[in-house]
Design a protein around this motif. Structure first.
Motif, PDB file in Angstrom:
ATOM      1  N   ILE A   5     -35.667  77.462  -1.059  1.00 27.49           N
ATOM      2  CA  ILE A   5     -37.028  77.190  -1.540  1.00 27.49           C
ATOM      3  C   ILE A   5     -37.503  75.816  -1.080  1.00 27.49           C
ATOM      4  CG2 ILE A   5     -38.397  76.815  -3.624  1.00 27.49           C
ATOM      5  CD1 ILE A   5     -36.728  78.959  -4.982  1.00 27.49           C
ATOM      6  N   GLU A   6     -36.605  74.832  -1.102  1.00 30.71           N
ATOM      7  CA  GLU A   6     -36.960  73.481  -0.670  1.00 30.71           C
ATOM      8  C   GLU A   6     -37.353  73.461   0.808  1.00 30.71           C
ATOM      9  OE1 GLU A   6     -34.912  69.034  -0.381  1.00 30.71           O
ATOM     10  OE2 GLU A   6     -33.956  70.646  -1.541  1.00 30.71           O
ATOM     11  N   GLU A   7     -36.575  74.207   1.633  1.00 33.22           N
ATOM     12  CA  GLU A   7     -36.899  74.248   3.066  1.00 33.22           C
ATOM     13  C   GLU A   7     -38.212  74.989   3.314  1.00 33.22           C
ATOM     14  OE1 GLU A   7     -35.458  72.552   5.246  1.00 33.22           O
ATOM     15  OE2 GLU A   7     -33.772  71.868   4.031  1.00 33.22           O
ATOM     16  N   LEU A   8     -38.471  76.036   2.532  1.00 36.78           N
ATOM     17  CA  LEU A   8     -39.735  76.759   2.670  1.00 36.78           C
ATOM     18  C   LEU A   8     -40.921  75.861   2.302  1.00 36.78           C
ATOM     19  CD1 LEU A   8     -38.785  80.240   1.149  1.00 36.78           C
ATOM     20  CD2 LEU A   8     -39.223  79.710   3.547  1.00 36.78           C
TER      21      LEU A   8
ATOM     22  N   ILE B 248     -36.432  74.931  10.435  1.00 37.53           N
ATOM     23  CA  ILE B 248     -36.016  76.322  10.652  1.00 37.53           C
ATOM     24  C   ILE B 248     -34.491  76.411  10.699  1.00 37.53           C
ATOM     25  CG2 ILE B 248     -35.974  78.217  12.310  1.00 37.53           C
ATOM     26  CD1 ILE B 248     -38.515  78.118  10.742  1.00 37.53           C
ATOM     27  N   SER B 249     -33.857  75.465  11.358  1.00 37.72           N
ATOM     28  CA  SER B 249     -32.390  75.447  11.408  1.00 37.72           C
ATOM     29  C   SER B 249     -31.799  75.260  10.012  1.00 37.72           C
ATOM     30  CB  SER B 249     -31.913  74.327  12.343  1.00 37.72           C
ATOM     31  OG  SER B 249     -32.382  74.528  13.664  1.00 37.72           O
ATOM     32  N   SER B 250     -32.419  74.340   9.261  1.00 37.42           N
ATOM     33  CA  SER B 250     -31.943  74.120   7.889  1.00 37.42           C
ATOM     34  C   SER B 250     -32.140  75.367   7.037  1.00 37.42           C
ATOM     35  CB  SER B 250     -32.682  72.934   7.262  1.00 37.42           C
ATOM     36  OG  SER B 250     -32.462  71.748   7.996  1.00 37.42           O
ATOM     37  N   LEU B 251     -33.276  76.063   7.269  1.00 35.65           N
ATOM     38  CA  LEU B 251     -33.547  77.277   6.505  1.00 35.65           C
ATOM     39  C   LEU B 251     -32.526  78.365   6.837  1.00 35.65           C
ATOM     40  CD1 LEU B 251     -35.342  78.893   4.585  1.00 35.65           C
ATOM     41  CD2 LEU B 251     -36.813  79.453   6.526  1.00 35.65           C
ATOM     42  N   LYS B 252     -32.186  78.490   8.127  1.00 38.53           N
ATOM     43  CA  LYS B 252     -31.168  79.465   8.522  1.00 38.53           C
ATOM     44  C   LYS B 252     -29.832  79.166   7.838  1.00 38.53           C
ATOM     45  CE  LYS B 252     -33.008  80.644  13.112  1.00 38.53           C
ATOM     46  NZ  LYS B 252     -32.754  80.575  14.565  1.00 38.53           N
ATOM     47  N   ALA B 253     -29.449  77.892   7.836  1.00 39.66           N
ATOM     48  CA  ALA B 253     -28.186  77.492   7.209  1.00 39.66           C
ATOM     49  C   ALA B 253     -28.197  77.791   5.709  1.00 39.66           C
ATOM     50  CB  ALA B 253     -27.929  76.009   7.453  1.00 39.66           C
TER      51      ALA B 253
END
Length: 422
Positions: free
Chosen positions: A76-79, A46-51
């Motif tokens: 897309i990769e984080e999702l 989630i943190s990576s997605l926010k970034a």
């Protein structure tokens, strides 16, 4: 019961107790560790997605397609990683029989993160849609550039045929250079010729509108240039061309070209740069970008000068177009667009004239002057020009002449009282 039998029963009970407790504690510990690892991964993703999402937003201001694509791939990769964690959790915990308070709290946090994940998915789709729109705009601009390049190539060919473009070898890398920086009288002469053609072209719709409105063309021509003996009745069209030239060339010797504006003083290199920049552009496109530019003000002032209000009323039944021009607009009517082509040609000629050192000057001849082949050229090519006392007189000047250093470009005149060969 004998002691040996009691000991046997106790041993059995002890053995049964040793079978169950230890494996159950290990299983609970392992489940807790797996759950904690799962939660840690979720929060990390989630943190990576926010970034990644912040990076995607930043790439839009200013708009950078490469950064947007990179950030989009990262989102897309984080999702995908979060989706894999979700499926992994469901596979490991298909349907738990009961949930402890701790499990309920973790489940609530997971649901919250899943809801946040869906929000990010919606926002990512929105950005992807915006990217597609931008990509379409880029493709459209690339198509416009391609069409402009095709027009440029056609123009280069025409200029080469007329000797106005340096003819380098076919493998030359200088094909994009339309003109050399060496200004020559032949270049100016060709632009003068093109300018007169634009005057002739605009006079056609003007005369046609006058005919349609019921004007007496003979009377109109005589009011413009009185006491002229025309060799043929159709020659009266030159009187209307003369009317257009007189008003369009008014103020030509001034650097401002009679346009009231500040900071008009520029170098001759700047004048030539303006000539090169505007020559291949559609005048309406120029004005749509900056309707209040110096060129826009020039077009408005000259239109109001060339086209009389009575003309407009008779042509269109009202003064709507004139009022629109006076208010600062540039209408897209066919008649005004025809005028803009004329205005652009005169404007370019003025820009080019001030590109020379010393600048090109304009000269005129008076009605009734004796015809001179040095300074004048008959607009009618098949006239009979006598010698000595039989030299014809100038009925009126159609287009002015120009001096370029020691060279002279003759003015166009209509000769009164002469005969034409068939």
């Amino acid at each position: 019961m004998p002691p040996s039998g009691l000991r046997e029963i106790q041993n059995r009970e002890n053995n049964n107790q040793k079978v169950h407790p230890q494996p159950m504690e290990e299983s609970i510990t392992q489940n807790q560790e797996a759950m904690e690892s799962m939660i840690s991964k979720i929060f990390t993703n989630i943190s990576s997605l926010k970034a990644a999402y912040i990076q995607l937003q930043a790439a839009h201001t200013p708009y950078d397609p490469d950064k947007i694509q990179a950030a989009d791939k990262l989102v897309i990769e984080e999702l995908k990683n979060l989706s894999e964690l979700k499926h992994s959790y469901r596979d490991s915990n298909p349907k738990p029989p009961s949930a402890s308070p701790e499990d309920s709290r973790l489940a609530a946090e997971i649901r919250e993160q899943q809801s946040l994940l869906k929000t990010y998915e919606v926002m990512v789709k929105k950005f992807q849609s915006q990217i597609q729109i931008k990509d379409s705009e880029i493709l459209e601009l690339q198509q416009q550039i391609q069409e402009s390049n095709q027009k440029r190539v056609k123009l280069e060919r025409k200029l080469k045929q007329r000797g106005l473009l340096a003819k380098d070898s076919e493998d030359s890398e200088e094909e994009n250079v339309l003109f050399s920086m060496d200004l020559t009288p032949s270049l100016f002469s060709a632009v003068v010729e093109s300018t007169y053609k634009s005057i002739h072209d605009f006079s056609k719709p003007l005369i046609n509108l006058m005919k349609a409105a019921g004007w007496d063309l003979d009377a109109a021509a005589n009011s413009i240039q009185p006491s002229v003996l025309y060799a043929k009745r159709p020659h009266k069209k030159y009187a209307f061309e003369s009317h257009i030239c007189q008003r369009m060339f008014s103020g030509f010797d001034e650097e401002s070209f009679s346009v009231k504006a500040e900071n008009l003083t520029v170098s001759r290199e700047s004048f030539f740069h303006q000539f090169l920049a505007l020559r291949a552009m559609d005048p309406l496109d120029i004005l749509s970008q900056n309707p209040d530019s110096i060129f826009g003000k020039f077009c408005r002032s000259k239109y109001l000068l060339v086209v009389h209000p009575k003309m407009e009323v008779s042509f269109f039944g009202n003064l709507d177009q004139r009022n629109y021009v006076m208010s600062g607009g540039h209408p897209r009517t066919p008649f005004y667009q025809a005028f803009l082509k004329l205005a652009k040609s005169i404007w370019l000629l003025h820009r080019l004239a001030f590109s020379f050192e010393p600048k090109v000057t304009v000269f005129q001849v008076r009605n009734g002057s004796e015809f001179s082949e040095v300074f004048m050229e008959s607009v009618v090519k098949n006239v009979i020009v006598g010698d000595g006392d039989d030299k014809p007189k100038v009925g009126f000047m159609v287009m002015p002449g120009f001096r370029i250093g020691g060279s002279v470009l003759q003015c166009l005149v209509y000769l009164s009282g002469v005969k034409c060969t068939e």
